[in-house]
Design an enzyme around this catalytic site. Structure first.
Site, PDB file in Angstrom:
ATOM      1  N   CYS A 117       0.801  -1.238   0.000  1.00 27.42           N
ATOM      2  CA  CYS A 117       0.000   0.000   0.000  1.00 27.42           C
ATOM      3  C   CYS A 117       0.833   1.287   0.000  1.00 27.42           C
ATOM      4  O   CYS A 117       0.816   2.036  -0.971  1.00 27.42           O
ATOM      5  CB  CYS A 117      -0.918   0.000   1.215  1.00 27.42           C
ATOM      6  SG  CYS A 117      -2.149  -1.290   1.130  1.00 27.42           S
TER       7      CYS A 117
HETATM    8  N1  LIG Z   1      -2.967  -6.017   2.048  1.00 24.60           N
HETATM    9  C1  LIG Z   1      -3.364  -4.918   2.645  1.00 24.60           C
HETATM   10  O1  LIG Z   1      -2.998  -4.659   3.770  1.00 24.60           O
HETATM   11  C2  LIG Z   1      -4.322  -3.942   1.955  1.00 24.60           C
HETATM   12  C3  LIG Z   1      -4.919  -2.954   2.754  1.00 24.60           C
HETATM   13  C4  LIG Z   1      -5.793  -2.079   2.165  1.00 24.60           C
HETATM   14  C5  LIG Z   1      -6.030  -2.151   0.795  1.00 24.60           C
HETATM   15  N2  LIG Z   1      -5.421  -3.101   0.035  1.00 24.60           N
HETATM   16  C6  LIG Z   1      -5.743  -3.139  -1.395  1.00 24.60           C
HETATM   17  O2  LIG Z   1      -6.635  -4.213  -1.621  1.00 24.60           O
HETATM   18  C7  LIG Z   1      -6.378  -4.800  -2.894  1.00 24.60           C
HETATM   19  C8  LIG Z   1      -6.078  -6.269  -2.726  1.00 24.60           C
HETATM   20  O3  LIG Z   1      -4.888  -6.407  -1.963  1.00 24.60           O
HETATM   21  P1  LIG Z   1      -4.465  -7.755  -1.258  1.00 24.60           P
HETATM   22  O4  LIG Z   1      -3.373  -7.404  -0.325  1.00 24.60           O
HETATM   23  O5  LIG Z   1      -5.657  -8.481  -0.741  1.00 24.60           O
HETATM   24  O6  LIG Z   1      -3.874  -8.544  -2.508  1.00 24.60           O
HETATM   25  P2  LIG Z   1      -3.517 -10.102  -2.589  1.00 24.60           P
HETATM   26  O7  LIG Z   1      -2.505 -10.240  -3.640  1.00 24.60           O
HETATM   27  O8  LIG Z   1      -3.266 -10.646  -1.216  1.00 24.60           O
HETATM   28  O9  LIG Z   1      -4.877 -10.756  -3.078  1.00 24.60           O
HETATM   29  C9  LIG Z   1      -5.427 -10.543  -4.331  1.00 24.60           C
HETATM   30  C10 LIG Z   1      -6.076 -11.833  -4.797  1.00 24.60           C
HETATM   31  O10 LIG Z   1      -6.706 -11.597  -6.046  1.00 24.60           O
HETATM   32  C11 LIG Z   1      -6.531 -12.731  -6.872  1.00 24.60           C
HETATM   33  N3  LIG Z   1      -6.777 -12.303  -8.245  1.00 24.60           N
HETATM   34  C12 LIG Z   1      -5.982 -11.589  -9.071  1.00 24.60           C
HETATM   35  N4  LIG Z   1      -6.622 -11.354 -10.232  1.00 24.60           N
HETATM   36  C13 LIG Z   1      -7.824 -11.932 -10.141  1.00 24.60           C
HETATM   37  C14 LIG Z   1      -8.946 -12.034 -11.003  1.00 24.60           C
HETATM   38  N5  LIG Z   1      -8.940 -11.452 -12.211  1.00 24.60           N
HETATM   39  N6  LIG Z   1     -10.006 -12.725 -10.597  1.00 24.60           N
HETATM   40  C15 LIG Z   1     -10.041 -13.323  -9.383  1.00 24.60           C
HETATM   41  N7  LIG Z   1      -9.022 -13.248  -8.507  1.00 24.60           N
HETATM   42  C16 LIG Z   1      -7.930 -12.549  -8.874  1.00 24.60           C
HETATM   43  C17 LIG Z   1      -5.126 -13.181  -6.557  1.00 24.60           C
HETATM   44  O11 LIG Z   1      -4.924 -14.529  -6.916  1.00 24.60           O
HETATM   45  C18 LIG Z   1      -5.062 -12.962  -5.037  1.00 24.60           C
HETATM   46  O12 LIG Z   1      -5.489 -14.106  -4.329  1.00 24.60           O
HETATM   47  C19 LIG Z   1      -5.247  -3.978  -3.499  1.00 24.60           C
HETATM   48  O13 LIG Z   1      -5.796  -2.958  -4.277  1.00 24.60           O
HETATM   49  C20 LIG Z   1      -4.573  -3.388  -2.292  1.00 24.60           C
HETATM   50  O14 LIG Z   1      -3.895  -2.195  -2.603  1.00 24.60           O
HETATM   51  C21 LIG Z   1      -4.586  -4.010   0.597  1.00 24.60           C
END
Ligand SMILES: NC(=O)c1ccc[n+]([C@@H]2O[C@H](COP(=O)([O-])OP(=O)(O)OC[C@H]3O[C@@H](n4cnc5c(N)ncnc54)[C@H](O)[C@@H]3O)[C@@H](O)[C@H]2O)c1
Length: 433
Positions: free
Chosen positions: A270
């Site tokens: 992030c």
């Molecule tokens: N990790 C954090 O602490 C956090 C906090 C706030 C916001 N975010 C935001 O949330 C979003 C997700 O982050 P995250 O950390 O959960 O990511 P992550 O990589 O842990 O999870 C994303 C998931 O999406 C799946 N994926 C990718 N493309 C796909 C598709 N087309 N269809 C279905 N599944 C798909 C991946 O396989 C993965 O399991 C990002 O935009 C991130 O910036 C993350």
């Protein structure tokens, strides 16, 4: 029954696309609120593990996940056609940066292309992935709306930023207030109703664009303040002032000051990334986001500074980085979690190697098979008197709990402490940030 009534009665079927750090906890909370929740991911292994009740996200205990699965409230699949029978869908896919530091919203676009195949009357679509202001309205809306299928009438579309802080024992998906902004007021109302079923506080705002900007303000605030305190740390070092003592004392001011702490650089999915989503969009509007760029430069230079400190530390022992064995303690981007994405430890390891050091690391949280760690070509070691006897210098990058810092200090000739784990410990062996 209207969609909003169905949601309030927890009668609907809800979907979450992307079962990562954000999506899996959300799918679980919705299941626990009483919905039939379905998680969709393109990675078969994640689908298999969710269906087996075997959690791969530390904040989701396996017994909680297994309860949801056993009760039939949660299933996972890689087949998007389940959306046919779902009333709502939340998109939680990654939003990285391209090498050019431009936003990469291709995962969002690909998820929405799937939704487009199955969207139906009275369906709610919510984007949760962090992104630039306008994504929901300018990119997603045109993909889903048609003349005879109008937003706010036939389907509902909103943005709601995820604020989860992995590893935080106090705040989690359920009790962090949830900001919600719809394309129309009705969209905000329907999306707020969904979150109100399972989360403690919902904060409606006037538009999706505002909700998108809220998240970017929050993360830019952190990036800029960390950049400021990193610059103060560099300044204090030149003037031989203990920056940690300065911050500790400043933090006693009961108003108008919030402590931020220096460190080896930004990490995670992030803070190092999201501000550039904002500056990219601002640039399109003819505006130069100077604070964001400057904070990016200062924070991005910290790994080099840390490596320079390692050089100084070794120099004290009449040694060079070249040929020394350097132990990196903690490789994940923050304490007590396993996530090494964008971790400054990876940069520090790369730089040390470039200067000819032999690099080893210790981290009981990180997965040694993570491709990024494998790429770093450093081997993992335990911390004990025998292994430490082979180390010339240790550098603490992440202040994990449970590390024997005392043993480090006893057995390693010199330690660079970027996290102030040795606060108040007087020792000639320690070089602070
Ligand atoms: N990790 C954090 O602490 C956090 C906090 C706030 C916001 N975010 C935001 O949330 C979003 C997700 O982050 P995250 O950390 O959960 O990511 P992550 O990589 O842990 O999870 C994303 C998931 O999406 C799946 N994926 C990718 N493309 C796909 C598709 N087309 N269809 C279905 N599944 C798909 C991946 O396989 C993965 O399991 C990002 O935009 C991130 O910036 C993350």
């Amino acid at each position: 029954m209207s969609l909003i009534e169905k949601i309030r009665a927890r009668d609907g079927r809800v979907a979450v696309i992307g079962l990562g750090y954000v999506g899996l906890p959300l799918a679980v909370e919705l299941a626990r609120a009483g919905f039939k929740s379905v998680g969709i991911d393109v990675v078969d292994e994640k689908v298999r593990r969710v269906n087996a009740g075997d959690s791969y996200i530390k904040d989701v205990p396996s017994d909680v996940l297994a309860d949801c699965v056993k009760s039939g409230r949660l299933t996972a699949t890689s087949d998007f056609s389940v959306l046919n029978s779902c009333d709502t869908v939340n998109i939680c896919v990654p939003t990285p940066l391209r090498k050019t530091r431009d936003p990469d919203i291709s995962y969002i676009v690909s998820a929405v292309e799937e939704i487009k195949k199955y969207i139906h009357q009275d369906m709610l679509v919510v984007l949760e992935s962090t992104t630039y202001p306008g994504t929901t309205e300018e990119v997603i809306l045109p993909m889903l709306a048609r003349d005879d299928f109008r937003v706010g009438e036939h389907f509902f579309l909103a943005f709601s930023p995820e604020r989860v802080d992995p590893g935080n024992p106090r705040f989690n998906t359920k009790n962090i207030p949830k900001v919600v902004g719809g394309i129309t007021p009705k969209c905000t109302e329907v999306a707020s109703a969904l979150y109100a079923t399972s989360l403690t506080t919902v904060v409606p705002v006037s538009s999706a664009k505002v909700a998108e900007t809220v998240k970017l303000l929050e993360n830019t605030f952190r990036s800029v303040n960390i950049g400021l305190v990193n610059e103060i740390a560099l300044m204090c070092n030149k003037m031989d002032i203990d920056v940690w003592e300065v911050i500790r004392a400043a933090a006693t001011k009961p108003f108008g000051f919030m402590p931020f702490y220096p460190g080896p650089g930004l990490g995670g999915h992030c803070i190092p990334i999201d501000p550039f989503y904002l500056s990219w969009k601002a640039k399109l509007a003819g505006f130069e986001a100077r604070f964001i760029e400057l904070a990016g430069q200062i924070n991005g230079s910290m790994p080099e500074y840390v490596v320079a400190r390692v050089g100084e530390a070794l120099n004290r022992r009449k040694k060079a980085v070249n040929g020394s064995r350097v132990l990196v303690v903690g490789v994940s981007y923050k304490a007590n979690i396993d996530d090494i994405r964008e971790s400054p430890a990876l940069d520090v390891m790369r730089l040390l190697k470039r200067h000819g050091a032999e690099v080893v690391y210790h981290d009981r949280f990180a997965n040694p098979d993570d491709p990024e760690l494998e790429h770093a070509e450093a081997s993992a070691i335990d911390i004990n008197p025998k292994t430490l006897a082979t180390v010339d210098c240790a550098v603490i990058i992440t202040g994990h709990e449970g590390v024997d810092y005392q043993a480090l200090l006893e057995h390693v000739p010199v330690v660079v402490d970027t996290r102030n784990v040795y606060a108040g410990v007087p020792s000639e062996k320690i070089l602070r940030l």
